[in-house]
Design an enzyme around this catalytic site. Structure first.
Site, mmCIF file in Angstrom:
data_model
loop_
_atom_site.group_PDB
_atom_site.id
_atom_site.type_symbol
_atom_site.label_atom_id
_atom_site.label_comp_id
_atom_site.label_asym_id
_atom_site.label_seq_id
_atom_site.Cartn_x
_atom_site.Cartn_y
_atom_site.Cartn_z
ATOM 1 N N PRO A 23 0.849 -1.195 0.000
ATOM 2 C CA PRO A 23 0.000 0.000 0.000
ATOM 3 C C PRO A 23 0.882 1.242 0.000
ATOM 4 O O PRO A 23 1.770 1.369 0.847
ATOM 5 C CB PRO A 23 -0.798 -0.121 1.305
ATOM 6 C CG PRO A 23 0.037 -1.002 2.184
ATOM 7 C CD PRO A 23 0.779 -1.929 1.277
ATOM 8 N N MET A 25 0.689 5.509 -0.350
ATOM 9 C CA MET A 25 -0.141 6.700 -0.404
ATOM 10 C C MET A 25 0.065 7.448 -1.704
ATOM 11 O O MET A 25 1.197 7.660 -2.149
ATOM 12 C CB MET A 25 0.176 7.614 0.787
ATOM 13 C CG MET A 25 -0.230 7.051 2.131
ATOM 14 S SD MET A 25 -2.012 6.821 2.300
ATOM 15 C CE MET A 25 -2.576 8.523 2.284
ATOM 16 N N CYS A 106 3.344 3.212 9.014
ATOM 17 C CA CYS A 106 3.578 4.495 8.341
ATOM 18 C C CYS A 106 4.095 5.529 9.333
ATOM 19 O O CYS A 106 3.501 5.739 10.390
ATOM 20 C CB CYS A 106 2.284 4.984 7.700
ATOM 21 S SG CYS A 106 2.483 6.536 6.799
ATOM 22 N N ASN A 217 8.999 -6.978 3.997
ATOM 23 C CA ASN A 217 8.875 -5.773 3.174
ATOM 24 C C ASN A 217 10.097 -4.893 3.438
ATOM 25 O O ASN A 217 10.671 -4.925 4.514
ATOM 26 C CB ASN A 217 7.573 -5.044 3.547
ATOM 27 C CG ASN A 217 7.432 -3.693 2.883
ATOM 28 O OD1 ASN A 217 7.159 -2.694 3.549
ATOM 29 N ND2 ASN A 217 7.599 -3.627 1.584
ATOM 30 N N GLY A 218 10.485 -4.137 2.416
ATOM 31 C CA GLY A 218 11.589 -3.202 2.581
ATOM 32 C C GLY A 218 12.817 -3.585 1.776
ATOM 33 O O GLY A 218 13.422 -4.624 2.035
#
Length: 338
Positions: A23, A25, A106, A217-218
């Site tokens: 996800p 933004m 986030c 993730n990352g």
């Protein structure tokens, strides 16, 4: 050939989650997700984060509407009020999302001011309460996306405690961004790049909690890197900006290599598959750039890619820009290929 709609049952979501698009933004809106679905039939796609109050009080069709072709697709919620999150999760389930995800990663200022996002790493009991409420409110699987810690926390201590409490609340699938988040002093962009990655810690969490479905993730740059993480025993890999900027490198051969299905997609075929969707969007009063802004990396590294980007970047925002402009950009690539 475009992807066919595939509504996923709960048991299938874990399989889809072997590779997911994070996800993001302002990026992973419905047009971006539809585009990515033309590249991979199987990858799990996520919405941008939507706050629970926005879901409850806002324009739900604008915030949550999606095309059936996007399945499997997950809704990411932001919030820290269990009652609000439960209500928002129910709305998401009613809309037909295959998963409801709680954002605990986030680091942006506006997220912190609302007491959600990465700051929730400091309050695992509250996260557990929120997750339990979301699970009780509706039938769709609830998952969590988190960091390994924030600020001066010791991830070796914080992450296991966080996982244990969230799992006790009923969550069985967690995506871990393998970096700390610094809530003061670093921008969201810096928080994606400066804190060091700690993949071994995520691997250790999988060894410690084998019953949980854990994704990493990352810093995952391409499909080969994703395959390497899966080969080390992780259940899934979530890819962010690389999937957005170089979608073919991450998703183009994913169905074949991750799920053993079909053949690698051709970017020209993907572009062709988008034309009917673009036409429908324009007929409803939409603008060309709302879709094509997500497609600028489609031909990354290919002959004609620069001209493709140039035509769309310069022309798609103009009044009256239509399918003809997109076809012109595509022709620039075809000419170089032929």
């Amino acid at each position: 050939m475009s992807a066919e709609p595939i509504k996923k049952e709960a048991s299938d979501i874990r399989r889809a989650a072997r590779l997911s698009v994070a996800p993001m933004m302002d990026w992973t809106d419905r047009h971006c997700r539809y585009f990515h679905r033309q590249i991979s039939r199987n990858a799990l796609l996520y919405t941008e984060m939507v706050t629970a109050p926005a879901v409850i009080h806002g324009d739900r069709e604008r915030l949550l509407g999606f095309d059936d072709a996007e399945h499997p697709v997950a809704l990411q919620l932001g919030g820290s009020d269990a009652k609000e999150l439960a209500e928002a999760a129910q709305v998401g389930a009613d809309f037909g999302y295959d998963e409801i995800n709680l954002n605990c990663g986030c680091p942006s200022d506006r997220v912190q001011s609302g007491a959600f996002g990465a700051v929730l790493m400091k309050t695992p009991d509250l996260v557990a309460e929120c997750c339990a409420a979301m699970i009780a409110a509706q039938p769709v699987e609830v998952t969590v996306k988190c960091r390994i810690g924030v600020d001066d926390q010791d991830p070796q201590e914080v992450l296991p405690e966080f996982i244990e409490k969230v799992a006790a609340a009923g969550v069985t699938r967690i995506t871990i961004h393998a970096r700390k988040a610094w809530l003061q002093g670093l921008s969201p962009k810096d928080n994606r790049e400066i804190p060091p990655l700690d993949y071994p810690l995520v691997h250790a969490m999988k060894a410690a909690y084998p019953q949980l479905h854990l994704s990493i993730n990352g810093g995952i740059k391409d499909l080969a890197a994703a395959e390497a993480e899966l080969a080390q025993g992780l259940d899934g890999v979530m890819v962010g900006r690389a999937a957005y900027h170089q979608p073919m490198e991450v998703l183009g051969a994913a169905d074949q290599r991750i799920w053993g299905q079909g053949e690698a997609r051709d970017p020209i075929d993907v572009a062709q598959a988008m034309i009917p969707y673009i036409a429908r969007h324009l007929e409803r009063g939409g603008r060309l750039h709302q879709i094509t802004r997500h497609m600028l990396g489609l031909f990354h590294g290919k002959p004609g890619a620069r001209r493709f980007r140039q035509i769309l970047s310069e022309g798609a925002t103009r009044d009256g820009a239509g399918v003809e402009l997109f076809e012109s950009a595509l022709s620039a690539v075809r000419e170089r290929v032929n």
